[in-house]
Write an enzyme that holds these catalytic residues in place. Sequence first.
Site, PDB file in Angstrom:
ATOM      1  N   HIS A  83      39.741  59.137  49.054  1.00  0.00           N
ATOM      2  CA  HIS A  83      38.404  59.170  50.386  1.00  0.00           C
ATOM      3  C   HIS A  83      37.620  57.662  50.430  1.00  0.00           C
ATOM      4  O   HIS A  83      37.604  56.827  49.526  1.00  0.00           O
ATOM      5  CB  HIS A  83      37.629  60.136  49.476  1.00  0.00           C
ATOM      6  N   ASP A 162      26.315  70.722  48.092  1.00  0.00           N
ATOM      7  CA  ASP A 162      26.019  69.095  48.724  1.00  0.00           C
ATOM      8  C   ASP A 162      25.333  69.449  50.392  1.00  0.00           C
ATOM      9  O   ASP A 162      24.734  68.280  50.683  1.00  0.00           O
ATOM     10  CB  ASP A 162      27.191  68.646  48.550  1.00  0.00           C
ATOM     11  N   ARG A 169      19.321  65.256  53.278  1.00  0.00           N
ATOM     12  CA  ARG A 169      18.959  63.790  52.993  1.00  0.00           C
ATOM     13  C   ARG A 169      19.077  62.861  54.200  1.00  0.00           C
ATOM     14  O   ARG A 169      18.599  61.947  54.911  1.00  0.00           O
ATOM     15  CB  ARG A 169      20.268  63.284  52.173  1.00  0.00           C
ATOM     16  N   SER A 184      28.010  63.539  46.077  1.00  0.00           N
ATOM     17  CA  SER A 184      28.372  63.787  47.130  1.00  0.00           C
ATOM     18  C   SER A 184      29.525  63.847  47.499  1.00  0.00           C
ATOM     19  O   SER A 184      30.283  65.159  47.464  1.00  0.00           O
ATOM     20  CB  SER A 184      26.763  63.249  48.041  1.00  0.00           C
ATOM     21  N   LYS A 188      32.138  66.795  46.350  1.00  0.00           N
ATOM     22  CA  LYS A 188      32.953  67.358  47.155  1.00  0.00           C
ATOM     23  C   LYS A 188      34.831  67.212  46.372  1.00  0.00           C
ATOM     24  O   LYS A 188      36.180  68.379  46.485  1.00  0.00           O
ATOM     25  CB  LYS A 188      33.041  66.989  48.063  1.00  0.00           C
TER      26      LYS A 188
END
Length: 424
Positions: A83, A162, A169, A184, A188
């Site tokens: 990620h 989320d 947010r 967050s 995931k």
Amino acid sequence: MDALGIIQTKRDGGTLSKEQIDWFIENFSGSELIPDEQAAALAMSIFFNGMEPEELAHWTKAMVNSGVTLDLSGVGKKTVDKHSTGGVGDKVSLILVPLIASCGLAVPQLSGRGLGHSGGTLDKMESIPGWTASLSEEKMLTQLSEIGGIIAAANENINPADRRLYALRDVTHTVDSIPLIASSIMSKKIAEGTEALVLDVKTGLGAFMVDFEQARTLAKTMVELGENSGVKTTALITSMETVLGNNVGNALEVSESLDVLEGRGPKDLIEVTLALAQEMLDLSNVDLDPGEVLASGKPREVFEKMVSAQGGDLSKDLPIAEYKKTIKASSTGYLSKLGCRSVGVAAWRLGAGRTKKEDSVSPTAGIICMAKPGAYINAGEPVLELHSDTEKSFDSAIDALEGAIEISDTAPDDSPLILDKISL
Ligand code: URA
């Protein structure tokens, strides 16, 4: 238990109990009992007061449990994912997923669409004629077993907490909080079911975390959350001072990824990709040299299979923009600065990115960097090539590039791309 008491605890600098967290997330993600204004007030209180490590670990777990988690045990291969916290020209996933799949591992990359100046992997892939991001869970598992890699949209039932909190947010200026970003992202990835994860935490002018120490704290927080949940996690901190590779924009980035998969492509992009690949192989105990695997051509074949399995056709030409405009060097010397964020914003204004989640993006819009920092250029030579399908978008894109290009008599220092590694 009520929302007011929970907001008050956090507003006054206290630590939320496990019961408070479970109650809040459950009543926020399911029946929508907790209204947006109360959830936003809690996000702002977390923004100012932070979270204790145990509190954050439980918050992350509650987010994971707000939805389904994928079971990848039937895939028959070790699973590992990557990620990135997002950068300009960051098309690494398009090369890395087939590269790691070529090493016998399975990469379940569930991704999002881009918002703001950094592009989303799904938007890039969607510029390939016919390619579709949605895959049923059954097809996902089959593709992982047979081909070894997927790039697909996350299932709607993963982590609804989320999805709702991130949207709030976004409109309340509470995105850039380390505990909120870390929980967050990690909730995931944990829900995705991967056994191992490598994080690419970007730092520098084009990144979320401009400051290096902040990037390190975010990386450490995420590595701890991953390891606490049984996901083997490592982070690299990588530089986002200038565009990664040369191309920014959806089809332009696919084209550059294909260059790398075919043995060409820019050095910086290859260096970051191979460094992340090495970490993924190390976490999975696979003793292969990712550079040799890339050079073998197998990842190009795997990419083609991944694309075809999702309806895409790489034999068709990628779309090309109708209009182009060149930005030229105003003097002779070394290109000492090419502002990353400005190039990202300019590409976005040309149509490559979206402002709201619902917006569509142009597959063709973007920018090619004809020169990168350190290059010696003569006055009048091209520095940037802007691509768009709407001629009128050029003016605002050029405005965004004001002050982005600097040329000087001395070459800039060669700064490293891989800045640090964080693991437990
Ligand atoms: N990406 C995410 O998924 N979440 C954040 O909070 C920030 C970036």
